[in-house]
Design an enzyme around this catalytic site. Structure first.
Site, PDB file in Angstrom:
ATOM      1  N   LYS A 110       0.833  -1.209   0.000  1.00  0.00           N
ATOM      2  CA  LYS A 110       0.000   0.000   0.000  1.00  0.00           C
ATOM      3  C   LYS A 110       0.866   1.257   0.000  1.00  0.00           C
ATOM      4  O   LYS A 110       0.564   2.225  -0.693  1.00  0.00           O
ATOM      5  CB  LYS A 110      -0.970  -0.016   1.181  1.00  0.00           C
ATOM      6  CG  LYS A 110      -2.115  -1.010   0.958  1.00  0.00           C
ATOM      7  CD  LYS A 110      -2.997  -1.180   2.174  1.00  0.00           C
ATOM      8  CE  LYS A 110      -4.044  -2.252   1.933  1.00  0.00           C
ATOM      9  NZ  LYS A 110      -4.718  -2.671   3.170  1.00  0.00           N
ATOM     10  N   LYS A 189      -2.652  -9.741 -10.967  1.00  0.00           N
ATOM     11  CA  LYS A 189      -3.759 -10.044 -10.054  1.00  0.00           C
ATOM     12  C   LYS A 189      -4.907  -9.053 -10.294  1.00  0.00           C
ATOM     13  O   LYS A 189      -4.668  -7.854 -10.417  1.00  0.00           O
ATOM     14  CB  LYS A 189      -3.256  -9.913  -8.602  1.00  0.00           C
ATOM     15  CG  LYS A 189      -4.338 -10.145  -7.566  1.00  0.00           C
ATOM     16  CD  LYS A 189      -3.987  -9.592  -6.187  1.00  0.00           C
ATOM     17  CE  LYS A 189      -5.248  -9.009  -5.586  1.00  0.00           C
ATOM     18  NZ  LYS A 189      -5.364  -8.687  -4.243  1.00  0.00           N
ATOM     19  N   LYS A 192      -8.970  -3.893  -7.528  1.00  0.00           N
ATOM     20  CA  LYS A 192      -9.566  -2.585  -7.835  1.00  0.00           C
ATOM     21  C   LYS A 192      -8.488  -1.515  -7.965  1.00  0.00           C
ATOM     22  O   LYS A 192      -8.641  -0.576  -8.725  1.00  0.00           O
ATOM     23  CB  LYS A 192     -10.660  -2.170  -6.855  1.00  0.00           C
ATOM     24  CG  LYS A 192     -10.465  -2.560  -5.447  1.00  0.00           C
ATOM     25  CD  LYS A 192     -11.725  -2.332  -4.629  1.00  0.00           C
ATOM     26  CE  LYS A 192     -11.508  -2.692  -3.174  1.00  0.00           C
ATOM     27  NZ  LYS A 192     -11.789  -4.084  -2.852  1.00  0.00           N
TER      28      LYS A 192
HETATM   29  P1  ADP Z   1      -8.632  -5.651  -4.078  1.00  0.00           P
HETATM   30  O1  ADP Z   1      -7.272  -6.242  -4.384  1.00  0.00           O
HETATM   31  O2  ADP Z   1      -9.475  -5.527  -5.294  1.00  0.00           O
HETATM   32  O3  ADP Z   1      -8.512  -4.344  -3.313  1.00  0.00           O
HETATM   33  P2  ADP Z   1      -9.276  -6.779  -1.543  1.00  0.00           P
HETATM   34  O4  ADP Z   1      -7.837  -6.683  -1.137  1.00  0.00           O
HETATM   35  O5  ADP Z   1     -10.257  -5.851  -0.920  1.00  0.00           O
HETATM   36  O6  ADP Z   1      -9.350  -6.669  -3.122  1.00  0.00           O
HETATM   37  O7  ADP Z   1      -9.728  -8.264  -1.324  1.00  0.00           O
HETATM   38  C1  ADP Z   1     -10.931  -8.710  -0.733  1.00  0.00           C
HETATM   39  C2  ADP Z   1     -10.935 -10.244  -0.696  1.00  0.00           C
HETATM   40  O8  ADP Z   1     -10.958 -10.754  -2.031  1.00  0.00           O
HETATM   41  C3  ADP Z   1      -9.685 -10.840  -0.030  1.00  0.00           C
HETATM   42  O9  ADP Z   1     -10.057 -12.034   0.662  1.00  0.00           O
HETATM   43  C4  ADP Z   1      -8.804 -11.141  -1.181  1.00  0.00           C
HETATM   44  O10 ADP Z   1      -7.873 -12.167  -0.896  1.00  0.00           O
HETATM   45  C5  ADP Z   1      -9.801 -11.563  -2.258  1.00  0.00           C
HETATM   46  N1  ADP Z   1      -9.270 -11.213  -3.592  1.00  0.00           N
HETATM   47  C6  ADP Z   1      -9.090  -9.975  -4.089  1.00  0.00           C
HETATM   48  N2  ADP Z   1      -8.601 -10.007  -5.342  1.00  0.00           N
HETATM   49  C7  ADP Z   1      -8.453 -11.313  -5.649  1.00  0.00           C
HETATM   50  C8  ADP Z   1      -7.990 -12.016  -6.800  1.00  0.00           C
HETATM   51  N3  ADP Z   1      -7.595 -11.375  -7.896  1.00  0.00           N
HETATM   52  N4  ADP Z   1      -7.976 -13.359  -6.766  1.00  0.00           N
HETATM   53  C9  ADP Z   1      -8.398 -14.033  -5.660  1.00  0.00           C
HETATM   54  N5  ADP Z   1      -8.849 -13.429  -4.547  1.00  0.00           N
HETATM   55  C10 ADP Z   1      -8.882 -12.094  -4.502  1.00  0.00           C
END
Ligand code: ADP
Ligand code: TRP
Length: 320
Positions: A110, A189, A192
């Protein structure tokens, strides 16, 4: 078995969230006593706008209910409706070594993205430990990027228990290997913060455009292709049955299959998969009173456990 997971209301949910966390968590609701919450205290570490936080919170509530969260089985709540987690986080923070938090990848990532290094961002994993330990959860279904945070929770729980006596259940992460990382449109990956997502309930025309933009290699239509090395296939397989997956893999290897065709088939499957949920979401959006009543009831159930845990933790450290 008690199961808990949470998600931050910090942007529109996407299919990485769905396959990595929501679907596994929703499947686990059959197997034990499940708790799912909207991590709005956590989201404050990155969302600095009140209206955006409110809207994000409402969206996550609708998304989960539309995707099959059963409020009779699962306690579904807003983190802020269980304020005991904040006090518990303090009791945990005094046994949390700085080094443990300094090693967290998520914090470092971050900062690398330019998010300001606030105390809240640094202490994020301690609040997450409080969420998990407050309800004495055994299992925490998350995507792979959250595994380290669950390990931090385990370390904190063990340290507290060793110092003060057995107050906390030590949880295990639960990660589905086959969907541990859902790739985004660009092959990184899906996240958002990378702008490479396919939203769960995004505008249908935009969803189609995004799928047609998925990055592939430059092999021509006739060339045989390797499904295992293909980002597009990795997304297709999430929506396909084992037979469909095999048959698509065979078409890749045989040659004569263009990526455009695969994208259209992926779009068809994705659309069909989410269509009933989209309809359900629209019904729920028209009934905010119902959604609010679900969240309040869920908070009541989580809070009963959190109050008992906090009482035990306070007494263990010598408060009261
Ligand atoms: P982002 O990366 O979009 O900000 P978050 O970190 O808020 O997403 O993740 C919320 C949940 O979704 C977590 O449990 C995270 O491990 C899962 N997650 C997010 N992106 C992925 C992905 N590309 N593949 C698998 N799981 C994901
Ligand atoms: N940190 C998690 C994420 O970004 C959200 C979260 C907060 C969480 N508290 C939790 C997940 C407790 C599991 C358990 O996705």
């Amino acid at each position: 078995m008690r199961i808990l997971s949470g998600i931050q209301p910090s942007g529109k949910l996407h299919i990485g969230n769905y396959f990595g966390m929501m679907k596994p968590a929703l499947e686990l609701q059959e197997r034990g006593e499940a708790f799912l919450f909207i991590a709005n205290y956590h989201a404050l570490t990155t969302v600095g706008d009140a209206a955006a936080l409110r809207e994000g919170t409402r969206d996550v509530a609708l998304d989960f209910l539309a995707c099959g969260l059963d409020p009779e089985r699962t306690a579904f709540y807003r983190q802020s409706d269980v304020p005991e987690v904040c006090e518990l986080a303090w009791l945990l923070s005094v046994v949390t070594p700085m080094g443990l938090l300094e090693r967290c990848h998520s914090y470092k990532d971050k900062l690398a993205k330019g998010i300001a290094a606030s105390h809240g961002l640094f202490a994020y994993p301690v609040l997450m430990a409080a969420d998990i330990l407050a309800v004495q959860s055994n299992v925490v279904p998350v995507g792979r990027d959250q595994k380290q945070h669950v390990e931090v929770t385990r370390d904190i729980a063990i340290k507290f228990n060793n110092q003060y006596g057995p107050v906390f259940t030590v949880p295990e992460p639960s990660i589905r290997d086959e969907v541990a990382v859902v790739p985004g449109l660009d092959g990184q990956k899906m996240s958002k913060s990378y702008g490479n997502t396919v939203e769960l309930f995004g505008d249908p025309a935009e969803t189609k455009r995004r799928i047609m933009r998925i990055v592939t290699d430059s092999r021509s239509l006739e060339d045989p292709k390797d499904p295992e090395a293909c980002n597009l296939f990795a997304l297709y397989r999430l929506f396909a049955s084992p037979d469909e997956r095999e048959s698509m893999a065979a078409r890749y290897r045989a040659g004569g299959l263009g990526y455009g065709t695969v994208k259209k088939e992926l779009h068809g499957k994705l659309d069909a998969h989410f269509a009933p949920m989209r309809a359900r979401r629209a019904e729920l959006a028209a009934d905010p009173g119902y959604v609010e009543s679900v969240l309040r009831r869920g908070a009541g159930r989580a809070r009963a456990l959190a109050v008992a845990t906090l009482r035990a933790a306070r007494s263990a450290v010598g408060i009261e």
